[in-house]
Design a protein around this motif. Structure first.
Motif, short mmCIF file in Angstrom:
data_model
loop_
_atom_site.label_atom_id
_atom_site.label_comp_id
_atom_site.label_asym_id
_atom_site.label_seq_id
_atom_site.Cartn_x
_atom_site.Cartn_y
_atom_site.Cartn_z
N ARG A 144 0.79 -0.99 0.18
CA ARG A 144 -0.08 -0.07 0.22
C ARG A 144 0.98 1.14 -0.05
O ARG A 144 1.87 1.22 0.86
N VAL A 145 0.68 2.00 -0.71
CA VAL A 145 1.63 3.21 -1.11
C VAL A 145 0.86 4.59 -0.80
O VAL A 145 -0.50 4.81 -1.18
N PHE A 146 1.67 5.57 -0.55
CA PHE A 146 1.16 6.77 -0.14
C PHE A 146 1.96 7.98 -0.84
O PHE A 146 3.12 8.04 -0.55
N HIS A 147 1.35 9.01 -1.46
CA HIS A 147 1.91 10.44 -1.97
C HIS A 147 1.55 11.41 -0.94
O HIS A 147 0.66 11.00 -0.12
N LEU A 148 2.02 12.56 -1.08
CA LEU A 148 1.51 13.50 -0.02
C LEU A 148 0.59 14.40 -0.97
O LEU A 148 1.05 14.94 -1.86
N TRP A 149 -0.53 14.89 -0.20
CA TRP A 149 -1.45 15.81 -0.86
C TRP A 149 -0.91 17.10 -1.34
O TRP A 149 -1.14 17.49 -2.28
N PRO A 150 -0.30 17.65 -0.26
CA PRO A 150 0.42 19.22 -0.82
C PRO A 150 1.39 19.03 -2.02
O PRO A 150 1.31 20.03 -2.88
N LEU A 151 2.07 18.04 -2.26
CA LEU A 151 3.03 17.89 -3.41
C LEU A 151 2.08 17.54 -4.80
O LEU A 151 2.46 17.77 -5.91
N LEU A 152 1.08 16.73 -4.52
CA LEU A 152 0.08 16.16 -5.58
C LEU A 152 -0.70 17.36 -5.97
O LEU A 152 -0.94 17.77 -7.30
N GLN A 153 -1.37 18.39 -4.97
CA GLN A 153 -2.32 19.29 -5.32
C GLN A 153 -1.95 20.70 -4.55
O GLN A 153 -2.50 21.04 -3.62
N PRO A 154 -0.89 21.29 -5.12
CA PRO A 154 -0.69 22.48 -4.23
C PRO A 154 -1.43 23.75 -4.31
O PRO A 154 -1.40 24.52 -3.53
N VAL A 158 -0.37 -3.56 -5.98
CA VAL A 158 -0.43 -1.89 -5.18
C VAL A 158 -1.86 -1.59 -4.98
O VAL A 158 -2.63 -1.43 -6.10
N LEU A 159 -1.94 -0.84 -3.74
CA LEU A 159 -2.99 -0.24 -3.39
C LEU A 159 -2.47 1.20 -3.31
O LEU A 159 -1.52 1.23 -2.53
N VAL A 160 -3.31 2.16 -4.02
CA VAL A 160 -2.72 3.62 -3.85
C VAL A 160 -3.84 4.42 -3.08
O VAL A 160 -4.67 4.30 -3.12
N ASP A 161 -3.28 5.06 -2.09
CA ASP A 161 -4.04 5.99 -1.19
C ASP A 161 -3.95 7.36 -1.84
O ASP A 161 -2.86 7.78 -2.02
N GLY A 162 -5.00 8.14 -2.01
CA GLY A 162 -5.08 9.38 -2.69
C GLY A 162 -4.91 10.51 -1.84
O GLY A 162 -3.95 11.30 -2.28
N VAL A 163 -5.40 10.86 -0.87
CA VAL A 163 -5.61 11.96 -0.09
C VAL A 163 -4.84 11.77 1.17
O VAL A 163 -5.24 11.17 2.22
N GLN A 164 -3.51 12.19 1.31
CA GLN A 164 -2.69 12.13 2.42
C GLN A 164 -2.29 13.44 2.87
O GLN A 164 -1.54 14.46 2.42
N GLY A 165 -2.92 14.35 3.76
CA GLY A 165 -4.00 14.09 4.98
C GLY A 165 -3.37 13.92 6.00
O GLY A 165 -2.68 14.74 6.58
N PHE A 194 -0.77 16.59 6.56
CA PHE A 194 -0.36 17.14 5.35
C PHE A 194 -1.46 17.98 4.63
O PHE A 194 -2.21 17.45 3.89
N TYR A 195 -1.49 19.39 4.72
CA TYR A 195 -2.73 19.92 4.18
C TYR A 195 -1.90 20.85 3.37
O TYR A 195 -1.04 21.59 3.45
N PRO A 196 -2.45 20.92 1.97
CA PRO A 196 -2.03 21.92 0.90
C PRO A 196 -2.38 23.35 1.36
O PRO A 196 -3.40 23.52 2.38
N GLU A 197 -1.65 24.19 1.16
CA GLU A 197 -1.82 25.65 1.84
C GLU A 197 -3.17 26.51 1.56
O GLU A 197 -3.49 27.22 1.94
N TRP A 198 -3.85 25.94 0.42
CA TRP A 198 -5.23 26.35 0.01
C TRP A 198 -6.21 25.94 0.81
O TRP A 198 -7.37 26.37 0.90
#
Length: 425
Positions: A56-66, A93-100, A107-111
């Motif tokens: 199971r893998v995780f990207h970071l929300w602010p980097l994906l959607q700044p 692989v399971l992908v988690d979308g919003v991290q969150g 990990f919140y985007p600045e917006w």
């Protein structure tokens, strides 16, 4: 209930899936800032070497959607690259979308913050932005044959503290994002259906009046995910690291989840469980892993077990809770720990055995309201009664009070006797 003298032998059960939540060895999830495919390949090879079948893998929300209206193609490409690297190693692989939220950090985007604060669960623009992120990820990943599916995000209910929300608003949020994920994955090859799921930490099951409900976990998405942690409700300290309450915790979590499902055949995935020190001392960790996996494997409808996590957090990184530094199957230098051997050996043993799980013909009645949900958690009356039955050799299921007299439902689950919490044994 009248006893039926004829017992039908249990049918062969589907093969279980065993994997690990991938935590990069170098730089933790901050490694996404300067993603190195070579380092990821090393980590994934170590995981595959244990004989596991997925990550199971995780990207970071602010980097994906700044920005609310910007999903960065370069960040999406990184994630797709990681999925491809896992496939090269023979891992699904399971992908988690919003991290969150990950390992005590948000990990919140600045917006979504400060001058631009938006409630991520209730602000229509914020919800639509997350839905679009999931659609983009789904479209990018749908053609990958090793993709298990797309999960909305990691334990989204951890964000409730800073984003007040009602039960009805959570339901709308989950429905919106699940639909977006399915839409994104709709371009998958014919005959290949990816899972769409969501996850919550234990407050969804044990927390009185928590807005993420057991019903939402057990009825929304393609299967139910549970994250039975030994520190929830101070379980390991309350009962001891070698106690039945700890060794059967994941099994219990599966049975609680099954009680809330509308579909008796709905699968349940033990998606996170681990051996955090000092709750589970290092010397007890191998036996904890063996017992946790074997006990959970005795549940009908189990999809699989995914350990948290692959690699320890390096102690050069500051400000993590102590337990986060010790959760890996591998240490931060990449060496397999004794718990890795125990986990891998148990997985191999279970795969070598014919999988045939008899139904649980005795069920404990769970009678609670949203405001008394804690009866299900460590120290609660239902938890105590279930564990007492288990230590007496019974393999109890759990059934909601509203269904305790529903003969068709009970028969579908193989339940022949129901026991009230107050009755004991």
């Amino acid at each position: 209930m009248e006893e039926d003298p004829i017992r039908t032998p249990p049918a062969p059960a589907p093969a279980l899936r065993f994997g690990v939540n991938y935590t990069p060895r170098r730089g933790w999830f901050h490694s996404w800032h300067d993603f190195d495919p070579g380092q990821a390949r090393e980590d994934l090879a170590q995981i595959a070497g244990l004989g596991l079948d997925h990550v199971r893998v995780f990207h970071l929300w602010p980097l994906l959607q700044p920005n609310r209206t910007l999903v960065r193609p370069a960040a999406v490409d990184q994630l797709v690259r990681l999925v491809d690297l896992a496939a090269e190693a023979g891992l699904d692989v399971l992908v988690d979308g919003v991290q969150g939220h990950l390992s005590s950090f948000d990990f919140y985007p600045e917006w979504t913050r400060s001058w631009h604060h938006r409630n991520v669960f209730t602000d229509p623009d914020a919800v639509e932005a997350q839905a679009e992120l999931l659609r983009v990820l789904g479209r990018a990943l749908a053609g990958r044959p090793h993709l298990i599916g797309l999960q909305l995000g990691n334990e989204l209910n951890n964000m409730v503290e800073h984003n007040p929300v009602t039960v009805q608003q959570v339901d709308h949020y989950l429905d919106t994002l699940l639909a977006a994920a399915r839409d994104g994955l709709s371009g998958a090859a014919p005959g290949h259906r990816h899972l769409v799921t969501h996850s919550a930490y234990d407050a969804a099951w044990y927390g009185d009046d928590h807005p993420f409900t057991p019903e939402a976990s057990a009825r929304k998405g393609d299967l139910t995910t549970v994250h039975p942690w030994v520190f929830s409700g101070d379980c390991a300290r309350r009962y001891g690291p070698r106690s039945p309450q700890v060794l059967h915790l994941a099994e219990y979590g599966v049975e609680i989840a099954k009680a809330y499902a509308d579909d008796p055949a709905r699968p349940v995935w033990v998606q996170e469980t681990g051996a955090p020190e000092p709750h589970i001392p290092a010397g007890d960790a191998p036996e904890f892993a063996r017992a946790t996996v074997r006990n959970a494997a005795g549940c009908t409808g189990l999809w699989g077990v995914t350990w948290w996590c692959s690699h320890d957090v390096d102690r050069s990184l500051a400000d993590f809770p102590e337990l986060e530094y010790t959760l890996g199957l591998f240490d931060s230098a990449g060496h397999a720990k004794p718990i890795a051997t125990a986990f891998a050996d148990t997985v191999a043993e279970l795969r070598a055995e014919p999988r045939s799980v008899p139904p649980r013909d005795t069920a404990l009645i769970l009678d609670c309201t949203p405001g008394t949900r804690s009866v299900s958690g460590p120290g609660g009356a239902c938890f105590e009664a279930w564990m007492r039955l288990r230590t007496e050799g019974v393999r109890p299921a759990v059934v909601l009070a509203a269904r305790a007299d529903d003969g068709g439902y009970l028969a579908a689950r193989g339940i022949r006797e129901v026991v009230r919490v107050s009755e004991g044994r």
